[in-house]
Design a protein around this motif. Structure first.
Motif, PDB file in Angstrom:
ATOM      1  N   ASP A   1      -5.048   4.372  -2.489  1.00  0.00           N
ATOM      2  CA  ASP A   1      -4.029   3.449  -2.988  1.00  0.00           C
ATOM      3  C   ASP A   1      -3.303   3.950  -4.225  1.00  0.00           C
TER       4      ASP A   1
ATOM      5  N   ASN B   1      -0.305   1.891  -4.950  1.00  0.00           N
ATOM      6  CA  ASN B   1      -0.531   0.464  -5.158  1.00  0.00           C
ATOM      7  C   ASN B   1      -0.833   0.208  -6.629  1.00  0.00           C
TER       8      ASN B   1
ATOM      9  N   SER C   1     -12.357   1.092  -4.770  1.00  0.00           N
ATOM     10  CA  SER C   1     -11.409   1.727  -3.842  1.00  0.00           C
ATOM     11  C   SER C   1     -11.955   1.841  -2.430  1.00  0.00           C
TER      12      SER C   1
ATOM     13  N   THR D   1       0.822  -1.200   0.000  1.00  0.00           N
ATOM     14  CA  THR D   1       0.000   0.000   0.000  1.00  0.00           C
ATOM     15  C   THR D   1       0.864   1.260   0.000  1.00  0.00           C
TER      16      THR D   1
END
Length: 410
Positions: free
Chosen positions: A351, A354, A392, A277
């Motif tokens: 994120d 990510n 998300s 993350t």
């Protein structure tokens, strides 16, 4: 024994086969009262989440990846009636159902279904209204005092984050022991897939870690930097002791090529849930990062020794630690939203760091992280942008939602 069908020796080799889970009814069995216990901050709207997930899967297919679904592999692994009964017994034992009568009714309920609907039902959890009313004549005290709970079995809404329950490392997997009880049930599907699915049964797939261990490790903390080097987060979800266990197993097994583990001691808080993350690899010499991971940060190098393992603290910058481990002159750290004090924490919450690499310098990202996406593009990274308003809400990005099974070697 047949060779392992798995092979992941980097984070960025071209993605050839990947495991996903399309969000299902488990998301609609979330309630505000359940969110904290089931690790959610909000409730995604399922219809849109599924459309977004389908768009994600299409990007992967369009770029040469075989997309497999957890629910399909699990159903195929449970075709045999005896195996299916064993799975249900183990599932119910781990579902924390106190009443004997409730367990008996649930066992009959699941085993009365065809295999695919049964798998989806185990993922979704069970509402009390779904059980046959005439059979709700429970005898035990535990059965009677629980009748106000509208759910008999909790859902597993985190399942669409397939990265965590197991992780492909080289030609094997870590079958993980998850931090929380609610997520640890997720690893049952991988256990039965790798033991009973025709694709894997009888194959030489080493288990570098097993769900029966008492310390936790989760796939979001496991990054394959090269055929020789792993990065693993010591995090809110992964224990230092688990990394030591994994290191000893990897370094002593001839089927492993790994010679070093970099253990990152990251802050134990929600924004740093897993290493991925705050830190992902996007090219041979480029990484996305949350600015707070730059330091001061403890990084330990774990290597084999004559007595088992050797542990040394790395005393250098993050850039130098990574460049040394990858045996390259230098690396570039790309800060989420450029480190802006407003944009960075906002996009980090969604994120922004990510990413899922599908080839060197080519990544899948969320549309809502437009500041970070532009910076990646300016650095020469190809971005495949997928819609993300509902996905998300689970606090996980494209890497979280995917478990690579096969990547090309670099």
């Amino acid at each position: 024994m047949k060779p392992s069908p798995l092979k992941v020796t980097s984070e960025i080799g071209r993605l050839r086969s990947v495991l996903l889970h399309r969000p299902g009814k488990e998301v609609e069995n979330l309630t505000p009262d359940l969110m904290a216990r089931l690790l959610f901050d909000d409730i995604p709207y399922l219809k849109i989440a599924q459309e977004e997930h389908d768009a994600f899967a299409k990007v992967l297919r369009d770029n040469g990846s075989e997309v497999l679904y957890l629910e399909d592999l699990a159903a195929e692994a449970l075709e045999d009636r005896a195996v299916r009964e064993q799975f249900i017994d183990e599932y119910l034992a781990e579902a924390n159902i106190q009443g004997d009568g409730t367990r008996a009714v649930l066992r009959d309920f699941f085993l009365s279904m065809d295999v695919k609907p049964m798998v989806l039902q185990t993922m979704a959890g069970v509402r009390r209204t779904e059980l046959p009313r005439e059979e709700l004549k429970f005898m035990s005290l535990a059965d009677r005092i629980d009748t106000d709970n509208p759910l008999v079995v909790d859902p597993m809404p985190n399942l669409y984050f397939t990265r965590d329950p197991f992780a492909t490392i080289g030609t094997g997997i870590t079958l993980n022991h998850m931090r929380t009880e609610t997520r640890n049930r997720e690893t049952l599907y991988a256990k039965y897939i790798f033991n009973h699915h025709p694709k894997f049964k009888g194959c030489d797939v080493p288990f570098w870690y097993d769900r029966t261990e008492t310390t936790s490790i989760e796939g979001g903390d496991e990054l394959v930097l090269s055929p020789n080097v792993l990065a693993i987060g010591i995090s809110e979800r992964t224990d230092a002791a688990s990394i030591e266990k994994l290191a000893r197993k990897l370094f002593s097994d001839d089927r492993s090529t790994f010679k070093q583990i970099l253990a990152f001691n990251i802050p134990k808080k929600r924004a740093f849930m897993h290493l991925d993350t705050v830190f992902t690899m996007v090219d041979r010499d480029k990484f996305t990062i949350h600015p707070e991971i730059e330091g001061p940060l403890q990084v330990f190098s774990i290597t084999p020794s004559c007595c088992g393992i050797n542990i040394e603290e790395e005393r250098s910058t993050l850039e130098n630690v990574l460049a040394k481990a990858l045996d390259i002159p230098k690396v570039t750290l790309i800060r989420c939203a450029g480190g802006d004090p407003i944009d960075a924490p906002r996009e980090q919450w969604n994120d922004g760091s990510n990413t899922l690499a599908i080839a060197p310098g080519e990544v899948v990202v969320y549309s809502r992280n437009y500041v970070t996406n532009q910076i990646l593009q300016d650095k020469g990274i190809v971005t495949h942008i997928v819609p993300s308003s509902e996905l998300s809400r689970g606090r996980g990005g494209p890497r979280c939602m995917s478990m690579p099974l096969v990547r090309e070697d670099l």
